[in-house]
Design an enzyme around this catalytic site. Structure first.
Site, PDB file in Angstrom:
ATOM      1  N   HIS A 101      -4.571  -4.886  -5.815  1.00 43.40           N
ATOM      2  CA  HIS A 101      -3.725  -4.990  -4.615  1.00 43.40           C
ATOM      3  C   HIS A 101      -4.659  -5.176  -3.431  1.00 43.40           C
ATOM      4  CE1 HIS A 101       0.085  -4.443  -2.496  1.00 43.40           C
ATOM      5  NE2 HIS A 101      -0.564  -3.685  -1.620  1.00 43.40           N
ATOM      6  N   LYS A 131       6.075  -9.134   2.008  1.00 42.13           N
ATOM      7  CA  LYS A 131       4.983  -9.019   2.973  1.00 42.13           C
ATOM      8  C   LYS A 131       3.729  -9.638   2.363  1.00 42.13           C
ATOM      9  CE  LYS A 131       3.923  -5.223   5.418  1.00 42.13           C
ATOM     10  NZ  LYS A 131       3.363  -3.884   5.771  1.00 42.13           N
ATOM     11  N   LYS A 146      -0.393  -9.851   2.819  1.00 41.18           N
ATOM     12  CA  LYS A 146      -1.590  -9.278   3.418  1.00 41.18           C
ATOM     13  C   LYS A 146      -2.574 -10.415   3.698  1.00 41.18           C
ATOM     14  CE  LYS A 146      -0.710  -4.762   3.045  1.00 41.18           C
ATOM     15  NZ  LYS A 146      -0.765  -3.806   4.164  1.00 41.18           N
ATOM     16  N   ASP A 149       0.990  -9.002   7.307  1.00 42.89           N
ATOM     17  CA  ASP A 149       0.247  -7.838   7.791  1.00 42.89           C
ATOM     18  C   ASP A 149      -1.225  -8.218   7.868  1.00 42.89           C
ATOM     19  OD1 ASP A 149      -0.729  -5.382   8.486  1.00 42.89           O
ATOM     20  OD2 ASP A 149      -0.061  -4.340   6.681  1.00 42.89           O
ATOM     21  N   GLU A 207       2.455  -7.927  11.599  1.00 43.93           N
ATOM     22  CA  GLU A 207       2.078  -6.513  11.698  1.00 43.93           C
ATOM     23  C   GLU A 207       0.604  -6.355  12.052  1.00 43.93           C
ATOM     24  OE1 GLU A 207       2.239  -2.471   8.898  1.00 43.93           O
ATOM     25  OE2 GLU A 207       3.331  -4.278   8.320  1.00 43.93           O
ATOM     26  N   ASP A 214       1.160  -0.637  13.736  1.00 45.06           N
ATOM     27  CA  ASP A 214       1.010   0.241  12.568  1.00 45.06           C
ATOM     28  C   ASP A 214      -0.208   1.139  12.747  1.00 45.06           C
ATOM     29  OD1 ASP A 214       0.962   1.534  10.145  1.00 45.06           O
ATOM     30  OD2 ASP A 214       0.372  -0.210   8.976  1.00 45.06           O
ATOM     31  N   LYS A 271       5.216   5.906   9.073  1.00 43.34           N
ATOM     32  CA  LYS A 271       4.594   6.455   7.871  1.00 43.34           C
ATOM     33  C   LYS A 271       4.487   7.960   8.077  1.00 43.34           C
ATOM     34  CE  LYS A 271       1.965   2.298   6.730  1.00 43.34           C
ATOM     35  NZ  LYS A 271       0.636   1.631   6.749  1.00 43.34           N
ATOM     36  N   GLU A 305       9.144  -0.431   2.908  1.00 46.53           N
ATOM     37  CA  GLU A 305       8.090  -0.937   2.027  1.00 46.53           C
ATOM     38  C   GLU A 305       7.812   0.070   0.910  1.00 46.53           C
ATOM     39  OE1 GLU A 305       3.571  -2.798   2.493  1.00 46.53           O
ATOM     40  OE2 GLU A 305       4.591  -1.927   4.222  1.00 46.53           O
TER      41      GLU A 305
END
Length: 374
Positions: free
Chosen positions: A19, A164, A166, A195, A221, A246, A270, A324
């Protein structure tokens, strides 16, 4: 009901695939578990996750455990966990920062109190508004064709229709091309967000966001470093596409300053980075007060941490950008007997006493770095 002990365990869970983020590629996720036990032997469990040890957030897993063991635990032993908000306020007077440590301790107390009352934890935070919430999936393989196939399969299974990407690692302009190709492939069936994880400077961000906005991306983001609120304000003013805060958004005070100066116009919540469930509700209230959209973020928690976030998010009126909370789907195994359910592009809010999840102590023992004492 008084707290007798607090136990903290560090575990490492392998993922089903790499990831990729801007600062780290996850193949094994480190999770911190806390167990709060009262004098009668009742238990409350909670979890926070970290990314890359110290790649994201304010402390390493090892530091979180040490700070709980040495500094936070002595402040809560003998206290009645029913008063978890008062207890955490007193902790904050003696322990600066350490939001992840505070979050996992508070959540464990919440789980204990809710289980003793035989109610879901969300009833301690105003009650449930949502029985399910939209859930995004992060396409982070780094390969355009693989990401497109993954997105199409998720749509076919009716698991995710928010994706999303990255895009903070590597060449920014190639990353934008990567996003636009995925938009072409699935953009008519799904919402696409990106993001950047703080990876761009303002010049790069200005060029790239313009291309992303024209391509139909629905949210960008944290394009700039967490410290650059002035740059975030200029981007927010310049573009129509929402700019989400974020990494720059941790405390209640951060949320006020971002709202005041429009250093972004939407918030990624979060529980761990805000320092707990109570503080997260306060951050959400500030967003509501200024008309900012909300996104129910994740640190890629396993099933327990996901349940904590899901239950709290279920008490917040509106998530314009969904959530998410896909974490459990990324792991090869999990540390609870029951599992999080996903259906029709949404996460089902766990029910049952506490956070609605039953700890599998044998799994905790198996994945723990140190001796697990039952």
């Amino acid at each position: 009901m008084k707290i007798r002990s607090v136990d903290v365990y560090i575990i490492d869970l392998p993922t089903i695939r790499p990831h990729q983020l801007a600062m780290h590629t996850i193949v094994e996720q480190t999770i911190i578990l806390a167990r709060v036990m009262d004098e009668e032997g009742a238990e409350g469990w909670a979890e926070v996750a970290t990314i890359g040890g110290a790649s994201y957030g304010e402390g390493t897993p090892e530091a979180i455990k040490v700070n709980i063991d040495k500094y936070i635990t002595p402040l809560i032993i003998g206290k009645n966990p029913v008063h978890y908000d008062k207890i955490m306020h007193e902790v904050s007077l003696h322990v600066r920062g350490n939001n992840f440590a505070k979050a996992v301790v508070e959540s464990a107390m919440v789980d204990l109190v809710a289980r003793r009352r035989n109610i879901p934890a969300y009833e301690l935070f105003g009650g449930q508004i949502h029985k399910s919430l939209p859930v995004a999936w992060t396409l982070a393989s780094g390969d355009t064709n693989k990401d497109i196939e993954e997105a199409k399969e998720s749509l076919h299974q009716k698991r995710h229709n928010i994706f999303k990407l990255k895009i903070g690692k590597g060449n920014p302009y190639k990353n934008v091309e990567h996003v636009l190709k995925i938009m072409e492939a699935v953009g008519d069936q799904a919402r696409i967000t990106v993001d950047v994880n703080q990876a761009w400077d303002e010049t790069t961000a200005t060029y790239c966001i313009e291309a992303l906005q024209e391509g139909g991306v629905s949210m960008v983001e944290q394009p700039l470093p967490a410290w650059d609120n002035e740059g975030m304000s200029r981007l927010t003013d310049r573009f129509k596409v929402p700019i989400m805060a974020d990494e720059s958004l941790n405390t209640v005070q951060d949320s006020f300053q971002i709202a005041k100066h429009r250093a972004g116009n939407s918030f990624a919540l979060k529980v761990c980075k805000h320092g707990g469930m109570t503080q997260t509700k306060k951050v959400a209230a500030i967003a509501e007060g200024v008309g900012f959209g909300l996104y129910g973020g994740t640190m890629i928690e396993s099933s327990l941490g996901t349940a904590i976030c899901a239950q709290l998010y279920s008490t917040i009126p509106k998530f314009e950008f969904g959530t998410e909370l896909f974490g459990p789907l990324l792991f090869k195994d999990n540390i609870t007997v029951n599992q999080i359910e996903y259906e029709n592009f949404e996460i089902i809010i766990p029910d049952g006493p506490g956070f609605g999840m039953e700890i599998d102590k044998e799994k905790v023992k198996h994945f723990s770095r140190a001796l697990f004492v039952i």
